[in-house]
Design an enzyme around this catalytic site. Structure first.
Site, PDB file in Angstrom:
ATOM      1  N   HIS A 121       0.840  -1.204   0.000  1.00 19.10           N
ATOM      2  CA  HIS A 121       0.000   0.000   0.000  1.00 19.10           C
ATOM      3  C   HIS A 121       0.877   1.255   0.000  1.00 19.10           C
ATOM      4  CE1 HIS A 121      -3.061  -2.632   2.334  1.00 19.10           C
ATOM      5  NE2 HIS A 121      -3.584  -2.410   1.139  1.00 19.10           N
TER       6      HIS A 121
ATOM      7  N   LYS B  24     -17.972  -5.771   8.182  1.00 16.63           N
ATOM      8  CA  LYS B  24     -16.760  -6.560   7.919  1.00 16.63           C
ATOM      9  C   LYS B  24     -15.902  -6.609   9.177  1.00 16.63           C
ATOM     10  CE  LYS B  24     -12.971  -6.804   4.569  1.00 16.63           C
ATOM     11  NZ  LYS B  24     -12.335  -6.133   3.432  1.00 16.63           N
TER      12      LYS B  24
ATOM     13  N   ARG C 251      -2.200  -5.818  -8.291  1.00 13.59           N
ATOM     14  CA  ARG C 251      -1.044  -6.674  -8.050  1.00 13.59           C
ATOM     15  C   ARG C 251      -0.856  -7.708  -9.146  1.00 13.59           C
ATOM     16  NH1 ARG C 251      -3.145  -7.935  -2.168  1.00 13.59           N
ATOM     17  NH2 ARG C 251      -4.936  -8.021  -3.529  1.00 13.59           N
TER      18      ARG C 251
ATOM     19  N   SER D 209      -2.886  -7.498   2.971  1.00 18.32           N
ATOM     20  CA  SER D 209      -3.144  -7.389   4.416  1.00 18.32           C
ATOM     21  C   SER D 209      -3.615  -8.733   4.968  1.00 18.32           C
ATOM     22  CB  SER D 209      -4.230  -6.341   4.686  1.00 18.32           C
ATOM     23  OG  SER D 209      -3.826  -5.079   4.242  1.00 18.32           O
TER      24      SER D 209
HETATM   25  O1  PNS Z   1      -8.790  -2.706   0.661  1.00 18.88           O
HETATM   26  P1  PNS Z   1     -10.054  -3.277   0.084  1.00 18.88           P
HETATM   27  O2  PNS Z   1     -10.804  -4.050   1.132  1.00 18.88           O
HETATM   28  O3  PNS Z   1      -9.809  -4.050  -1.169  1.00 18.88           O
HETATM   29  O4  PNS Z   1     -10.955  -2.002  -0.329  1.00 18.88           O
HETATM   30  C1  PNS Z   1     -12.195  -2.189  -0.960  1.00 18.88           C
HETATM   31  C2  PNS Z   1     -12.964  -0.866  -1.062  1.00 18.88           C
HETATM   32  C3  PNS Z   1     -13.096  -0.205   0.293  1.00 18.88           C
HETATM   33  C4  PNS Z   1     -12.244   0.069  -1.991  1.00 18.88           C
HETATM   34  C5  PNS Z   1     -14.349  -1.234  -1.650  1.00 18.88           C
HETATM   35  O5  PNS Z   1     -14.927  -2.250  -0.900  1.00 18.88           O
HETATM   36  C6  PNS Z   1     -15.309  -0.053  -1.686  1.00 18.88           C
HETATM   37  O6  PNS Z   1     -15.191   0.808  -2.516  1.00 18.88           O
HETATM   38  N1  PNS Z   1     -16.262  -0.037  -0.723  1.00 18.88           N
HETATM   39  C7  PNS Z   1     -17.223   1.044  -0.592  1.00 18.88           C
HETATM   40  C8  PNS Z   1     -18.633   0.582  -0.865  1.00 18.88           C
HETATM   41  C9  PNS Z   1     -18.946   0.775  -2.336  1.00 18.88           C
HETATM   42  O7  PNS Z   1     -18.841   1.840  -2.878  1.00 18.88           O
HETATM   43  N2  PNS Z   1     -19.329  -0.357  -2.962  1.00 18.88           N
HETATM   44  C10 PNS Z   1     -19.533  -0.406  -4.384  1.00 18.88           C
HETATM   45  C11 PNS Z   1     -18.176  -0.588  -5.068  1.00 18.88           C
HETATM   46  S1  PNS Z   1     -18.373  -1.021  -6.710  1.00 18.88           S
END
Ligand code: PNS
Length: 163
Positions: free
Chosen positions: A17, A41, A90, A128
């Site tokens: 990150h 979560k 990645r 993570s």
């Molecule tokens: O580090 P992560 O867990 O891969 O991050 C994922 C994240 C937070 C970027 C994604 O889950 C997100 O954007 N969540 C917000 C909810 C949302 O907007 N959902 C629709 C996404 S298409």
């Protein structure tokens, strides 16, 4: 590019990150690292702990700040008057899910662009989730995170002081 948002769970922030944060901060005026608060979560670290670990890691980067959000990412990005989301990629395995999310976000808000920053090869395996799994099982994770984050992981696992 003016301001961009780099969203994620950051549970906890890894050197992968940080690589994306550092490189992204060079191509935009301001980078907001947006930490999601998702009550559904289960995370190892509380929201404020995840924020503190990132803040500790970006002290030298003057144009990066950390914020939190709940709900839709597009709502958050729009509320900040930003139209660029940066995501790290990645490997091919990330691509399908990231592609889906980018298209969904575009469908929700056509003004918002998602840009992908390829990982540096040395971090291409890092996540993570894997760091937590290895740490919980007693493996060494100190090279994958900063010293501060490593100490937080060890404290969380009741192994404070172990190197
Ligand atoms: O580090 P992560 O867990 O891969 O991050 C994922 C994240 C937070 C970027 C994604 O889950 C997100 O954007 N969540 C917000 C909810 C949302 O907007 N959902 C629709 C996404 S298409």
């Amino acid at each position: 590019m003016k301001t961009a948002v780099y969203p994620g769970s950051f549970d906890p922030v890894t050197r992968g990150h940080l690589d994306v944060i550092k490189r992204s901060s060079k191509i935009c005026d301001e980078l907001i690292v947006a930490v999601i608060h998702n009550p559904n979560k289960k995370s190892m670290f509380e929201l404020h702990e995840r924020v503190a670990m990132i803040e500790n890691s970006i002290k030298d980067l003057g144009n990066v700040k950390v914020d939190t959000f709940v709900g839709l990412l597009t709502d958050y990005v729009t509320s900040k008057n930003v139209n660029v989301i940066i995501k790290g990629l990645r490997a091919v395995t990330d691509f399908e899910y990231e592609f889906q999310m980018a298209l969904m976000n575009k469908g929700i808000c056509s003004e918002i662009e998602t840009l992908f920053m390829m990982t540096s090869p040395e971090y291409s395996f890092l996540s993570s989730s894997l760091v937590k799994e290895v740490a919980v099982l007693g493996g060494r994770v100190n090279e994958f995170v900063t010293d501060y984050v490593y100490d937080q992981i060890m404290n969380k696992l009741g192994k404070g002081g172990e190197k």
